[in-house]
Design an enzyme around this catalytic site. Structure first.
Site, PDB file in Angstrom:
ATOM      1  N   ASP A  39     -24.816   7.542 -26.394  1.00  0.00           N
ATOM      2  CA  ASP A  39     -24.022   7.448 -27.614  1.00  0.00           C
ATOM      3  C   ASP A  39     -23.701   8.879 -28.053  1.00  0.00           C
ATOM      4  O   ASP A  39     -24.590   9.627 -28.457  1.00  0.00           O
ATOM      5  CB  ASP A  39     -24.802   6.706 -28.694  1.00  0.00           C
ATOM      6  CG  ASP A  39     -23.976   6.439 -29.948  1.00  0.00           C
ATOM      7  OD1 ASP A  39     -23.044   7.221 -30.225  1.00  0.00           O
ATOM      8  OD2 ASP A  39     -24.262   5.466 -30.654  1.00  0.00           O
ATOM      9  N   ARG A  49      -5.916  -9.057 -26.272  1.00  0.00           N
ATOM     10  CA  ARG A  49      -7.364  -9.045 -26.072  1.00  0.00           C
ATOM     11  C   ARG A  49      -7.718  -8.443 -24.721  1.00  0.00           C
ATOM     12  O   ARG A  49      -8.790  -7.858 -24.533  1.00  0.00           O
ATOM     13  CB  ARG A  49      -7.933 -10.471 -26.174  1.00  0.00           C
ATOM     14  CG  ARG A  49      -9.433 -10.552 -25.908  1.00  0.00           C
ATOM     15  CD  ARG A  49     -10.003 -11.902 -26.301  1.00  0.00           C
ATOM     16  NE  ARG A  49      -9.447 -12.981 -25.523  1.00  0.00           N
ATOM     17  CZ  ARG A  49      -9.857 -13.351 -24.312  1.00  0.00           C
ATOM     18  NH1 ARG A  49     -10.840 -12.678 -23.714  1.00  0.00           N
ATOM     19  NH2 ARG A  49      -9.316 -14.378 -23.688  1.00  0.00           N
ATOM     20  N   LYS A  66     -16.064   7.049 -36.745  1.00  0.00           N
ATOM     21  CA  LYS A  66     -16.636   8.276 -37.274  1.00  0.00           C
ATOM     22  C   LYS A  66     -15.730   9.479 -36.993  1.00  0.00           C
ATOM     23  O   LYS A  66     -14.629   9.558 -37.503  1.00  0.00           O
ATOM     24  CB  LYS A  66     -18.035   8.471 -36.691  1.00  0.00           C
ATOM     25  CG  LYS A  66     -18.923   7.219 -36.756  1.00  0.00           C
ATOM     26  CD  LYS A  66     -19.108   6.672 -38.144  1.00  0.00           C
ATOM     27  CE  LYS A  66     -20.235   5.635 -38.245  1.00  0.00           C
ATOM     28  NZ  LYS A  66     -20.025   4.397 -37.485  1.00  0.00           N
ATOM     29  N   TYR A  71     -29.682   4.734 -33.618  1.00  0.00           N
ATOM     30  CA  TYR A  71     -28.971   4.099 -34.717  1.00  0.00           C
ATOM     31  C   TYR A  71     -29.590   2.729 -34.974  1.00  0.00           C
ATOM     32  O   TYR A  71     -29.927   1.990 -34.038  1.00  0.00           O
ATOM     33  CB  TYR A  71     -27.497   3.987 -34.374  1.00  0.00           C
ATOM     34  CG  TYR A  71     -26.721   3.110 -35.322  1.00  0.00           C
ATOM     35  CD1 TYR A  71     -26.685   3.383 -36.689  1.00  0.00           C
ATOM     36  CD2 TYR A  71     -26.024   2.004 -34.853  1.00  0.00           C
ATOM     37  CE1 TYR A  71     -25.984   2.576 -37.563  1.00  0.00           C
ATOM     38  CE2 TYR A  71     -25.306   1.191 -35.720  1.00  0.00           C
ATOM     39  CZ  TYR A  71     -25.298   1.479 -37.072  1.00  0.00           C
ATOM     40  OH  TYR A  71     -24.605   0.668 -37.931  1.00  0.00           O
TER      41      TYR A  71
END
Length: 441
Positions: free
Chosen positions: A229, A104, A254, A157
């Site tokens: 972004d 993590r 993506k 988005y």
């Protein structure tokens, strides 16, 4: 126990030799084959422990150390926890960003992905997340606080828009929306409590292109960091840090990964101070990347340039054809001369306008829904940047959180369809879109 020792078998009696021709001087006899050499490995249990029993050996396999060669691909370090030789080393690892302690907090395969994307974007460091929204949330939650103010692009988005709306409702974070093309809008929106300017290189789904240099310059004058972004463009088409941004985020799901088989996100930082600030918050949020997802993303990135080049060319071709179709009211793609941000796109996206085409159909919502159900080669699916062509109706899917007024402000109409162009042959794609348009007319 080494591999060689484990694989050893008793020697068989040698067969009786049979006469054979003497080797010629030019063909010396081949040496007798020998057992393959084994890479060195650490013992199954610590030295000095004594002879371990089978139950213990099963729990403590040897660790093979590669010598004399290196893996051609990126190794997958799937283990989530790491051991140390001293208490001091373990204690130091808790305050270090370099040591690997617990996945993590950091993992070698994940770090390779972070460094790879940071290098592509021209940044100082990167952070990887379990999804693109993990990256977006890490940036927003790391920089904003109750009573703060953020300036954000109008067309975003849907997930990002929803997070900003939630922050405004629950945390009292005020949000001012701007077009993304007018620096004076940003200047007028600035306040003493402004903590962030948030933009998209190519807006989802309208393909509007932000004037990053002009807007970032205004924010820099006020000491406000800029986050961009860059998912739609990828680092192959635009590097926002080169144009004044401080942070770049990606949905690695993506274009970076590109094969619809992994979920992930990445944030890249211009300077170390911002990196450490966001990392401090993000590791406790727990949206960490699984090493296998990082490995898949790295594998996909090896073909990024080939995929993006093909997708840009096909998207521009299809956008031009769609513009002439009677069932189409409007087409938006940065390569089109009719695009409202064509001049900005020519400066920021010289290698191509991306693989997404936004289309408004004459028949409105009904035509849009008919079209996305009528395609056969393309798939009706969320996401984008895949090797396969994907279509969707944003108003009822990715931007369903927006009411009618917000959709209109963002430039999303009831008949807007988003087409994410894949790498199929462009003539096959056109044949599919053409037959779907005939049914939607």
């Amino acid at each position: 126990m080494s591999h060689a020792a484990a694989d050893a078998t008793p020697a068989s009696p040698a067969p009786s030799p049979s006469p054979s021709p003497s080797p010629s001087p030019s063909s010396p006899p081949s040496p007798a084959p020998s057992a393959p050499s084994s890479p060195s490995s650490s013992p199954a249990v610590p030295s000095g422990f004594g002879a371990a029993r089978p139950e213990t050996l099963a729990v403590h396999p040897p660790h093979v150390e590669i010598t004399g060669s290196r893996p051609l691909g990126v190794p997958l370090h799937q283990g989530h926890v790491f051991a140390f030789d001293s208490a001091d080393a373990l204690a130091t690892a808790f305050t270090s960003t370099d040591a690997f302690l617990y996945s993590r907090l950091g993992n070698p395969t994940v770090r390779t992905l972070e460094d790879a994307v940071a290098r592509l974007e021209g940044g100082t460091a990167g952070l990887s997340f379990a999804s693109g929204m993990g990256a977006v949330n890490a940036v927003l939650l790391g920089l904003l606080h109750s009573g703060g103010h953020v300036i954000a692009q109008t067309c975003l988005y849907g997930g990002t828009y929803a997070v900003l709306t939630d922050l405004a409702t629950r945390w009292g974070v005020d949000v001012t929306h701007v077009s993304g093309t007018d620096p004076e809008e940003v200047r007028a929106a600035l306040r003493p409590e402004t903590r962030l300017l948030y933009l998209e290189t190519i807006a989802n789904p309208t393909t509007r292109v932000s004037d990053l240099p002009a807007l970032a310059a205004v924010a820099a004058e006020a000491g406000v960091p800029v986050a961009v972004d860059n998912t739609f463009a990828s680092p192959l088409l635009c590097r926002p840090l080169d144009h004044g941004a401080d942070i770049v985020v990606h949905s690695a799901t993506k274009y970076l990964a590109g094969h619809a088989d992994v979920l992930g996100g990445v944030a890249v930082f211009k300077d170390d101070e911002l990196y450490r600030r966001i990392r401090h918050h993000s590791v406790e949020q727990g949206a960490s990347t699984d090493p296998f997802a990082a490995w898949l993303t790295l594998r996909g990135m090896q073909t990024l340039s080939l995929r993006v080049e093909r997708q840009c060319a096909s998207a521009a071709d299809l956008a031009a054809r769609l513009s002439a179709h009677p069932a189409v009211a409007a087409v938006r793609h940065p390569a089109l001369a009719s695009h409202p941000d064509r001049e900005i796109a020519a400066r920021l996206l010289p290698r191509g306008g991306g693989g997404v085409v936004s289309v408004d159909l004459v028949g409105g919502r009904d035509a849009g829904r008919t079209f996305v159900e009528a395609v056969r080669l393309a798939s009706l699916s969320v996401s984008l940047g895949d090797v396969k062509t994907l279509v969707m109706h944003p108003a009822s899917t990715s931007h369903h959180q927006l009411d009618a007024a917000a959709l209109a402000a963002a430039g999303i109409g009831p008949g807007t369809v988003r087409i994410s162009v894949g790498i199929e042959h462009v003539e096959d794609l056109w044949a599919d879109l053409e037959q779907a348009l005939a049914k939607a007319a």
